[in-house]
Design a protein around this motif. Structure first.
Motif, short mmCIF file in Angstrom:
data_model
loop_
_atom_site.label_atom_id
_atom_site.label_comp_id
_atom_site.label_asym_id
_atom_site.label_seq_id
_atom_site.Cartn_x
_atom_site.Cartn_y
_atom_site.Cartn_z
N VAL A 114 0.83 -1.20 0.00
CA VAL A 114 0.00 0.00 0.00
C VAL A 114 0.87 1.25 0.00
CG1 VAL A 114 -1.69 1.31 1.34
CG2 VAL A 114 -1.97 -1.16 1.07
N GLU A 115 1.93 1.27 0.82
CA GLU A 115 2.81 2.43 0.87
C GLU A 115 3.51 2.66 -0.47
OE1 GLU A 115 5.42 1.63 4.09
OE2 GLU A 115 4.00 2.29 5.65
N LEU A 116 4.06 1.59 -1.03
CA LEU A 116 4.75 1.74 -2.32
C LEU A 116 3.79 2.18 -3.42
CD1 LEU A 116 7.33 1.34 -4.02
CD2 LEU A 116 6.63 -1.05 -4.35
N SER A 117 2.61 1.60 -3.45
CA SER A 117 1.64 1.95 -4.49
C SER A 117 1.14 3.37 -4.33
CB SER A 117 0.46 0.97 -4.45
OG SER A 117 0.90 -0.36 -4.62
N ALA A 118 0.86 3.79 -3.10
CA ALA A 118 0.38 5.15 -2.88
C ALA A 118 1.45 6.18 -3.23
CB ALA A 118 -0.07 5.31 -1.43
N LEU A 119 2.69 5.91 -2.84
CA LEU A 119 3.77 6.86 -3.13
C LEU A 119 4.02 6.97 -4.62
CD1 LEU A 119 6.13 8.67 -2.17
CD2 LEU A 119 7.53 6.60 -2.07
N THR A 120 4.15 5.85 -5.30
CA THR A 120 4.42 5.90 -6.73
C THR A 120 3.21 6.43 -7.51
OG1 THR A 120 3.76 3.57 -6.87
CG2 THR A 120 6.11 4.04 -6.64
N ALA A 121 2.00 6.14 -7.06
CA ALA A 121 0.83 6.67 -7.75
C ALA A 121 0.73 8.18 -7.58
CB ALA A 121 -0.44 6.00 -7.22
N ALA A 122 1.04 8.70 -6.40
CA ALA A 122 1.01 10.15 -6.18
C ALA A 122 2.08 10.84 -7.02
CB ALA A 122 1.19 10.45 -4.70
N ALA A 123 3.30 10.31 -7.00
CA ALA A 123 4.37 10.91 -7.80
C ALA A 123 4.06 10.79 -9.29
CB ALA A 123 5.70 10.24 -7.48
N GLY A 124 3.56 9.65 -9.73
CA GLY A 124 3.20 9.50 -11.13
C GLY A 124 2.09 10.43 -11.55
N VAL A 158 1.47 13.48 -10.31
CA VAL A 158 2.01 14.84 -10.42
C VAL A 158 2.86 14.99 -11.68
CG1 VAL A 158 3.52 16.54 -9.33
CG2 VAL A 158 1.93 15.21 -7.93
N PHE A 159 3.82 14.09 -11.86
CA PHE A 159 4.71 14.20 -13.03
C PHE A 159 3.95 13.96 -14.33
CE2 PHE A 159 8.04 12.90 -9.81
CZ PHE A 159 8.59 14.16 -9.72
N GLY A 160 3.00 13.03 -14.31
CA GLY A 160 2.22 12.80 -15.52
C GLY A 160 1.35 13.98 -15.88
N GLY A 213 2.19 5.34 -24.82
CA GLY A 213 1.47 4.10 -25.01
C GLY A 213 2.38 2.88 -25.01
N VAL A 214 3.61 3.04 -25.50
CA VAL A 214 4.57 1.93 -25.49
C VAL A 214 5.15 1.73 -24.11
CG1 VAL A 214 6.76 1.12 -26.43
CG2 VAL A 214 5.10 2.25 -27.94
N LEU A 215 5.58 2.81 -23.46
CA LEU A 215 6.24 2.69 -22.16
C LEU A 215 5.28 2.28 -21.06
CD1 LEU A 215 8.57 5.82 -22.33
CD2 LEU A 215 9.14 3.44 -22.81
N ALA A 216 4.00 2.63 -21.19
CA ALA A 216 3.03 2.24 -20.17
C ALA A 216 2.87 0.74 -20.08
CB ALA A 216 1.69 2.90 -20.44
N ASN A 217 3.20 0.02 -21.15
CA ASN A 217 3.09 -1.43 -21.17
C ASN A 217 4.45 -2.11 -21.10
OD1 ASN A 217 0.06 -1.97 -21.88
ND2 ASN A 217 0.70 -0.35 -23.28
N PHE A 218 5.49 -1.35 -20.79
CA PHE A 218 6.83 -1.91 -20.70
C PHE A 218 7.13 -2.18 -19.22
CE2 PHE A 218 11.50 -1.43 -20.42
CZ PHE A 218 11.85 -2.47 -21.27
N THR A 248 11.73 2.62 -10.35
CA THR A 248 11.46 1.72 -11.47
C THR A 248 9.98 1.73 -11.84
OG1 THR A 248 13.26 0.31 -10.70
CG2 THR A 248 11.75 -0.63 -12.32
N TYR A 249 9.12 1.75 -10.85
CA TYR A 249 7.68 1.79 -11.12
C TYR A 249 7.27 3.07 -11.84
CZ TYR A 249 6.47 -2.39 -8.41
OH TYR A 249 6.32 -3.67 -7.96
N LEU A 250 7.92 4.18 -11.52
CA LEU A 250 7.57 5.44 -12.17
C LEU A 250 7.84 5.40 -13.67
CD1 LEU A 250 8.83 8.12 -9.61
CD2 LEU A 250 6.47 7.45 -10.10
N TYR A 251 8.68 4.50 -14.10
CA TYR A 251 9.01 4.43 -15.53
C TYR A 251 7.79 4.07 -16.36
CZ TYR A 251 11.80 3.46 -19.69
OH TYR A 251 12.34 3.49 -20.96
N PHE A 252 6.90 3.26 -15.83
CA PHE A 252 5.68 2.94 -16.59
C PHE A 252 4.43 3.60 -16.01
CE2 PHE A 252 6.13 -0.46 -13.43
CZ PHE A 252 4.86 -0.54 -12.88
N LEU A 253 4.51 4.16 -14.81
CA LEU A 253 3.33 4.83 -14.25
C LEU A 253 3.15 6.24 -14.81
CD1 LEU A 253 3.42 3.75 -10.49
CD2 LEU A 253 2.05 2.81 -12.35
N VAL A 254 4.23 6.97 -15.02
CA VAL A 254 4.13 8.33 -15.56
C VAL A 254 3.54 8.32 -16.98
CG1 VAL A 254 5.43 10.38 -16.25
CG2 VAL A 254 5.91 9.28 -14.06
#
Length: 344
Positions: free
Chosen positions: A130-140, A142-144, A168-173, A214-220
């Motif tokens: 939950v902590e990792l998902s919430a942090l990366t989702a919040a950062a993604g 903002v940056f997105g 579209g390519v990176l979101a599935n990588f 690493t997660y931000l690479y496909f979340l953004v």
């Protein structure tokens, strides 16, 4: 030939070329002051009987309404294959998961597995996910949002198409290829780690923050694809009206832009949260069990790497993930309807 005579054989032509007397004519039809006639282009008068007849102006729409009424069951039948696919792909696995989660050792039903799934190491893994998902989702989010706004507001069509295509390519990588790419770049012996001397400053890819990066690479990129249509829905008139009333750019975004986009942003946050919460292959290939995550605990319980006979506990952990996702979606859906009403 008198002024009122007409050579048109049909009633329609007679109605079109009819002549009426000016207002000065008397009731008997004789001119009072002027015998000139004026042409009347107005449509022919409709008799009260014709107006009251069953053939009303809206009558042609009645067959259409009856056809639509008859077509409703056909529409439900057309969607039946979709309902069957959803039931087979989601309904049966969900029922099997719930059945296994509440099945205890003696074959009956109980809460032993659910209780164990929220205790000890399993609870630590659930909180870590939950902590990792919430942090990366919040950062993604903002940056997105910033990247999508830069793309939408740019005048270059080629830039917009290039960024959206790359997103579209990176979101599935993801998965093992993404983990290998980051290990080769930012690992202990990675290219950037060696060139920049990141290891001397305490950098480590194989931890919580390395996995978050690493997660931000496909979340953004996923957030860019999600929020770009909402940004296109912001009307130019709103910005112009705000500026005409003396509002600055920050005030426009604070009082107009962000409130309108908030449901869409929350929807993107939910999507990013779910993607990070369910990710497994990238974390398994890069950090193993050094970072406690619920997906890794489910895999260990199913394969028996730690303890044998924990399959039902793994199903209970999966049920916990479903509950967390349902709670997040319950917050998102009402706000999404509000965003649709504003941006429609």
């Amino acid at each position: 030939m008198t002024p009122h005579s007409s050579s048109a054989p049909s009633g329609a032509a007679h109605a079109h070329t009819a002549r009426v007397a000016p207002a000065g004519w008397g009731a008997a039809g004789s001119p009072m002051a002027d015998d000139s006639l004026v042409a009347d282009d107005s449509p022919a008068p409709v008799s009260p009987d014709a107006a009251a007849s069953p053939v009303a102006p809206h009558a042609p729409h009645a067959p259409v309404r009856r056809a639509l009424r008859r077509g409703r069951p056909v529409g439900w039948l057309a969607a039946l294959p979709l309902f069957l696919v959803v039931a087979l792909a989601f309904g049966l696995p969900a029922l099997a998961m719930a059945d296994g989660a509440f099945t205890v050792a003696d074959g009956g039903y109980g809460l032993d597995n659910v209780t164990r799934s929220v205790d000890g190491a399993y609870r630590t893994a659930l909180i870590g996910s939950v902590e990792l998902s919430a942090l990366t989702a919040a950062a993604g989010t903002v940056f997105g949002l910033l990247l999508a706004q830069a793309v939408v507001s740019s005048r270059g069509r080629a830039l917009r198409e290039a960024v959206l295509t790359a997103s579209g390519v990176l979101a599935n990588f993801g998965g093992v290829p993404l983990a290998f790419a980051f290990v080769a770049t930012l690992g202990n012996a990675g290219v950037l780690t060696t060139h920049l001397g990141l290891a001397d400053h305490g950098w480590s890819l194989y931890g919580f923050w390395g996995l978050a990066l690493t997660y931000l690479y496909f979340l953004v990129p996923l957030m860019v694809l999600t929020v770009a249509p909402a940004l296109d829905g912001l009307r130019v008139q709103w910005r112009e009206a705000a500026h005409d009333n003396g509002a600055t750019t920050w005030q426009y975004w604070r009082h107009v832009g962000i409130p309108v986009l908030l449901p869409s942003l929350l929807g993107g946050f939910v999507l990013l949260f779910g993607s990070a919460f369910a990710a497994y292959a990238t974390a398994a290939a890069m950090v193993g069990s050094s970072v406690p995550l619920v997906t890794l605990q489910i895999a260990d319980a199913l394969s028996g790497n730690v303890l044998v006979g924990q399959e039902n506990v793994a199903l209970a952990l999966s049920l916990d993930m479903v509950v967390v996702a349902a709670l997040v979606m319950a917050v998102h859906l009402p706000l999404q309807r509000r965003s649709t009403r504003w941006l429609a």
